[in-house]
Design a protein around this motif. Structure first.
Motif, PDB file in Angstrom:
ATOM      1  N   ILE A 252       0.821  -1.221   0.000  1.00 41.15           N
ATOM      2  CA  ILE A 252       0.000   0.000   0.000  1.00 41.15           C
ATOM      3  C   ILE A 252       0.851   1.266   0.000  1.00 41.15           C
ATOM      4  N   GLY A 253       2.168   1.116  -0.102  1.00 44.78           N
ATOM      5  CA  GLY A 253       3.009   2.275  -0.360  1.00 44.78           C
ATOM      6  C   GLY A 253       3.609   2.932   0.862  1.00 44.78           C
ATOM      7  N   PHE A 254       4.329   4.019   0.595  1.00 46.16           N
ATOM      8  CA  PHE A 254       5.064   4.682   1.674  1.00 46.16           C
ATOM      9  C   PHE A 254       4.247   5.784   2.329  1.00 46.16           C
ATOM     10  N   GLY A 255       4.554   5.993   3.621  1.00 50.91           N
ATOM     11  CA  GLY A 255       3.936   7.077   4.378  1.00 50.91           C
ATOM     12  C   GLY A 255       4.951   7.576   5.376  1.00 50.91           C
ATOM     13  N   GLY A 256       4.465   8.117   6.481  1.00 53.89           N
ATOM     14  CA  GLY A 256       5.373   8.581   7.519  1.00 53.89           C
ATOM     15  C   GLY A 256       5.662  10.065   7.432  1.00 53.89           C
ATOM     16  N   GLY A 257       6.527  10.506   8.341  1.00 54.36           N
ATOM     17  CA  GLY A 257       6.815  11.928   8.447  1.00 54.36           C
ATOM     18  C   GLY A 257       7.886  12.409   7.491  1.00 54.36           C
ATOM     19  N   CYS A 258       8.465  11.495   6.677  1.00 53.57           N
ATOM     20  CA  CYS A 258       9.583  11.932   5.834  1.00 53.57           C
ATOM     21  C   CYS A 258       9.323  11.786   4.338  1.00 53.57           C
ATOM     22  N   LEU A 259       9.234  10.550   3.861  1.00 51.25           N
ATOM     23  CA  LEU A 259       9.206  10.332   2.415  1.00 51.25           C
ATOM     24  C   LEU A 259       8.161  11.186   1.684  1.00 51.25           C
ATOM     25  N   PRO A 260       6.868  11.147   2.086  1.00 49.09           N
ATOM     26  CA  PRO A 260       5.883  11.914   1.308  1.00 49.09           C
ATOM     27  C   PRO A 260       6.167  13.409   1.312  1.00 49.09           C
ATOM     28  N   LYS A 261       6.446  13.962   2.496  1.00 44.98           N
ATOM     29  CA  LYS A 261       6.631  15.422   2.539  1.00 44.98           C
ATOM     30  C   LYS A 261       7.954  15.827   1.877  1.00 44.98           C
ATOM     31  N   ASP A 262       8.967  14.971   1.987  1.00 49.59           N
ATOM     32  CA  ASP A 262      10.258  15.341   1.407  1.00 49.59           C
ATOM     33  C   ASP A 262      10.217  15.398  -0.115  1.00 49.59           C
ATOM     34  N   ILE A 263       9.542  14.441  -0.741  1.00 48.24           N
ATOM     35  CA  ILE A 263       9.519  14.503  -2.216  1.00 48.24           C
ATOM     36  C   ILE A 263       8.686  15.697  -2.684  1.00 48.24           C
ATOM     37  N   ARG A 264       7.648  16.033  -1.908  1.00 49.66           N
ATOM     38  CA  ARG A 264       6.819  17.194  -2.310  1.00 49.66           C
ATOM     39  C   ARG A 264       7.600  18.490  -2.147  1.00 49.66           C
ATOM     40  N   ALA A 265       8.304  18.618  -1.023  1.00 50.20           N
ATOM     41  CA  ALA A 265       9.082  19.842  -0.790  1.00 50.20           C
ATOM     42  C   ALA A 265      10.205  19.971  -1.823  1.00 50.20           C
ATOM     43  N   GLU A 371      -8.288 -10.366  18.551  1.00 52.88           N
ATOM     44  CA  GLU A 371      -9.512 -11.186  18.524  1.00 52.88           C
ATOM     45  C   GLU A 371     -10.757 -10.299  18.461  1.00 52.88           C
ATOM     46  N   GLU A 372     -10.738  -9.255  19.281  1.00 54.68           N
ATOM     47  CA  GLU A 372     -11.867  -8.333  19.346  1.00 54.68           C
ATOM     48  C   GLU A 372     -12.012  -7.590  17.996  1.00 54.68           C
ATOM     49  N   CYS A 373     -10.886  -7.277  17.388  1.00 52.99           N
ATOM     50  CA  CYS A 373     -10.892  -6.545  16.118  1.00 52.99           C
ATOM     51  C   CYS A 373     -11.516  -7.383  15.004  1.00 52.99           C
ATOM     52  N   VAL A 374     -11.148  -8.650  14.935  1.00 46.00           N
ATOM     53  CA  VAL A 374     -11.585  -9.469  13.785  1.00 46.00           C
ATOM     54  C   VAL A 374     -12.953 -10.126  13.994  1.00 46.00           C
ATOM     55  N   LYS A 375     -13.459 -10.058  15.214  1.00 42.91           N
ATOM     56  CA  LYS A 375     -14.722 -10.730  15.538  1.00 42.91           C
ATOM     57  C   LYS A 375     -15.860 -10.282  14.614  1.00 42.91           C
ATOM     58  N   GLY A 376     -16.470 -11.249  13.944  1.00 46.32           N
ATOM     59  CA  GLY A 376     -17.620 -10.945  13.087  1.00 46.32           C
ATOM     60  C   GLY A 376     -17.275 -10.228  11.787  1.00 46.32           C
ATOM     61  N   ALA A 377     -15.977 -10.162  11.437  1.00 46.30           N
ATOM     62  CA  ALA A 377     -15.580  -9.390  10.251  1.00 46.30           C
ATOM     63  C   ALA A 377     -15.967 -10.097   8.951  1.00 46.30           C
ATOM     64  N   ASP A 378     -16.339  -9.295   7.950  1.00 46.91           N
ATOM     65  CA  ASP A 378     -16.586  -9.825   6.606  1.00 46.91           C
ATOM     66  C   ASP A 378     -15.290  -9.865   5.818  1.00 46.91           C
ATOM     67  N   LEU A 379     -14.324  -9.054   6.261  1.00 49.63           N
ATOM     68  CA  LEU A 379     -13.044  -8.978   5.550  1.00 49.63           C
ATOM     69  C   LEU A 379     -11.983  -8.442   6.508  1.00 49.63           C
ATOM     70  N   ILE A 380     -10.778  -9.043   6.421  1.00 46.83           N
ATOM     71  CA  ILE A 380      -9.654  -8.507   7.195  1.00 46.83           C
ATOM     72  C   ILE A 380      -8.700  -7.818   6.226  1.00 46.83           C
ATOM     73  N   LEU A 381      -8.296  -6.601   6.578  1.00 48.96           N
ATOM     74  CA  LEU A 381      -7.266  -5.907   5.788  1.00 48.96           C
ATOM     75  C   LEU A 381      -5.980  -5.894   6.611  1.00 48.96           C
ATOM     76  N   HIS A 382      -4.916  -6.507   6.071  1.00 50.47           N
ATOM     77  CA  HIS A 382      -3.628  -6.482   6.761  1.00 50.47           C
ATOM     78  C   HIS A 382      -2.823  -5.326   6.164  1.00 50.47           C
ATOM     79  N   LEU A 383      -2.656  -4.238   6.936  1.00 58.67           N
ATOM     80  CA  LEU A 383      -2.124  -3.012   6.323  1.00 58.67           C
ATOM     81  C   LEU A 383      -0.783  -2.539   6.887  1.00 58.67           C
ATOM     82  N   THR A 384      -0.374  -3.043   8.057  1.00 61.40           N
ATOM     83  CA  THR A 384       0.963  -2.720   8.569  1.00 61.40           C
ATOM     84  C   THR A 384       1.577  -4.038   9.035  1.00 61.40           C
ATOM     85  N   GLU A 385       2.763  -4.352   8.525  1.00 61.61           N
ATOM     86  CA  GLU A 385       3.276  -5.712   8.709  1.00 61.61           C
ATOM     87  C   GLU A 385       3.971  -5.946  10.056  1.00 61.61           C
TER      88      GLU A 385
END
Ligand code: UDX
Length: 431
Positions: A252-265, A371-385
């Motif tokens: 899902i790509g890069f984020g954080g306090g550096c990469l996105p703002k640094d390339i824009r600046a 466990e509480e997060c996934v309970k009853g879920a229709d879909l799990i999104l794994h977004l931070t490894e």
């Protein structure tokens, strides 16, 4: 023994201060935020970073590291490191330099004759030369960019892979060699540069890393269209030592306090310099990166329904990367918020970043247990490894969800293990 100050005790400054004390210097950390200073003086960190609290406490206890809000207490320091933030400005792509400017001005007022002011913040090229002109003749300026990664900040500062210093005199270089004497004993590569080059090294490095990530994410898009597998492709091209296998993790790509703002600046600065064609490609890097988030949302819709209203979606991960509680420009949290805004019932889990995430998006639901997060879920999104997610038992998790569907946004889970446990497993860039 050299005495140094570190101005700005955020992520970069707090790490630099504690590590320089560990490397044998006497250090005073300064910040205008009294609450932060009070906490640091007690060895408490306002953010999560492995190994740093222990180091901080050790050095505070040893009396080698002090914190203050009073600039008068740093007047006897030989070297001052300016480590304040340069966030993206509110009205455009450029960096907001107000903190840097006021920090230099405040230090210049109290600094003793002959002391060296060293900028570590990431700034638009030309800032150092402009600041140097504002200093009285008895003070000198240098630039020493920082390359630390969140999650490895202590390791990267104690054992950097290179030290880059922008100086205008041998005297300044020699003072910095004294500061970094312990690192130099370890044969760290030492690069002396002029001021503009030192400033550029940092944004060039981050632009290259961002490009590498967006390159592999572009290949992921092509793999999806052509029926290929980007994880195999990345492995195969990575064996070529000219390419290398790091920073080729599609997702899902890069984020954080550096990469996105640094390339824009960097793009904004190139435009001011009349060099925008040279960095036109970074606009594409940024778009590929943001498109990865949209691709997840499209996949969620194609997996569930166009209208997400009656679905419960479990989001694993809110931090912009594992081993960090930083949610600045986090792709994971951005996706969670967008799916929530589209009407889905979203529950977010993260091992460390729930509180910062809640601050940013108070309307999102959070769960402290997986466990509480996934309970009853229709879909799990794994977004931070995070490691805990890689170690999940798909058989056990299947008993808790409503539908056994998972989307791995980081290409970090063991697909066969999940499929063998009866899951519908989707990933970015793997047909
Ligand atoms: C980065 C630079 O690496 C560091 O040198 C600089 O000083 C500050 O900016 P950091 O922001 O801590 O450090 O994170 P980094 O490890 O570079 O990861 C940045 C983002 O890219 C994360 O969101 C991460 O998940 C993502 N990423 C990284 C990928 O999507 N794929 C990869 O292969 C690598």
């Amino acid at each position: 023994m050299l005495k140094i100050s570190v101005i700005g005790t955020g992520y970069l400054g707090a790490t630099h201060a504690a590590c320089m004390a560990e490397l044998g210097l006497e250090v005073v950390g300064v910040d205008t935020d009294a609450k932060k200073i009070e906490a640091l003086a007690h060895g408490e960190l306002p953010f999560y970073e492995p190994e740093l609290p222990e180091l901080l406490q050790k050095q505070v206890r040893a009396g080698k590291l002090k914190f203050t809000t009073d600039f008068n207490e740093i007047s006897d320091c030989d070297v001052h490191f300016i480590c304040v933030g340069t966030p993206q400005s509110k009205d455009g792509l450029a960096a907001d330099l107000s903190y840097v400017n006021s920090a230099f001005a405040a230090v210049a007022k109290v600094a003793k004759n002959g002391s060296l002011l060293v900028g570590k913040s990431t700034v638009p090229v030309g800032t150092a030369e402009a600041l140097a002109k504002t200093l009285p003749a008895n003070l000198e300026l240098a630039w020493n960019p920082e390359f630390l990664r969140e999650g490895f900040a202590v390791e990267d500062t104690l054992r950097p892979n290179r030290l880059v210093i922008g100086v205008t005199s041998d005297r300044a270089e020699n003072l910095l060699k004294e500061v970094y004497a312990e690192n130099l004993k370890d044969q760290v590569p030492w690069v002396r540069a002029d001021l503009p080059t030192a400033e550029l090294v940092k944004v060039a490095a981050n632009s290259f890393l961002a490009t590498k990530i967006s390159f592999i994410n572009a290949m992921a898009e092509v793999c999806e269209a052509a029926g290929g597998d980007v994880t195999v492709l990345a492995k195969a091209i990575g064996y070529d030592p000219r390419i290398g296998n790091r920073f080729l993790q599609a997702g899902i790509g890069f984020g954080g306090g550096c990469l996105p703002k640094d390339i824009r600046a960097f793009m904004a600065r190139a435009e001011e310099l009349g060099a925008s064609p040279a960095l036109e490609f970074l606009r594409e890097i940024d778009s590929i990166n943001l498109r990865a988030r949209q691709r997840v949302i499209d996949l969620v819709r194609s997996e569930l329904a166009l209208d997400l209203k009656s679905f419960r979606i479990a989001v694993l991960g809110a931090a912009f990367k594992p081993d960090s509680d930083d949610v600045r420009d986090s792709p994971a949290l951005d996706i969670a918020a967008q799916i929530h805004a589209a009407g889905a019932d979203v529950v977010v889990h993260d091992p460390k970043a729930i509180e910062p995430a809640r601050k940013r998006f108070p309307n999102l639901q959070f769960a402290t247990e997986i466990e509480e997060c996934v309970k009853g879920a229709d879909l799990i999104l794994h977004l931070t490894e995070w490691k805990v997610y890689r170690e999940l038992d798909p058989i056990r998790i299947k008993e808790l969800v409503k539908q056994a569907k998972i989307l791995d946004g980081r290409n970090a889970l063991d697909r066969d293990k999940w499929r063998n446990a009866g899951w519908q497993f989707h990933a970015l860039g793997r047909a």
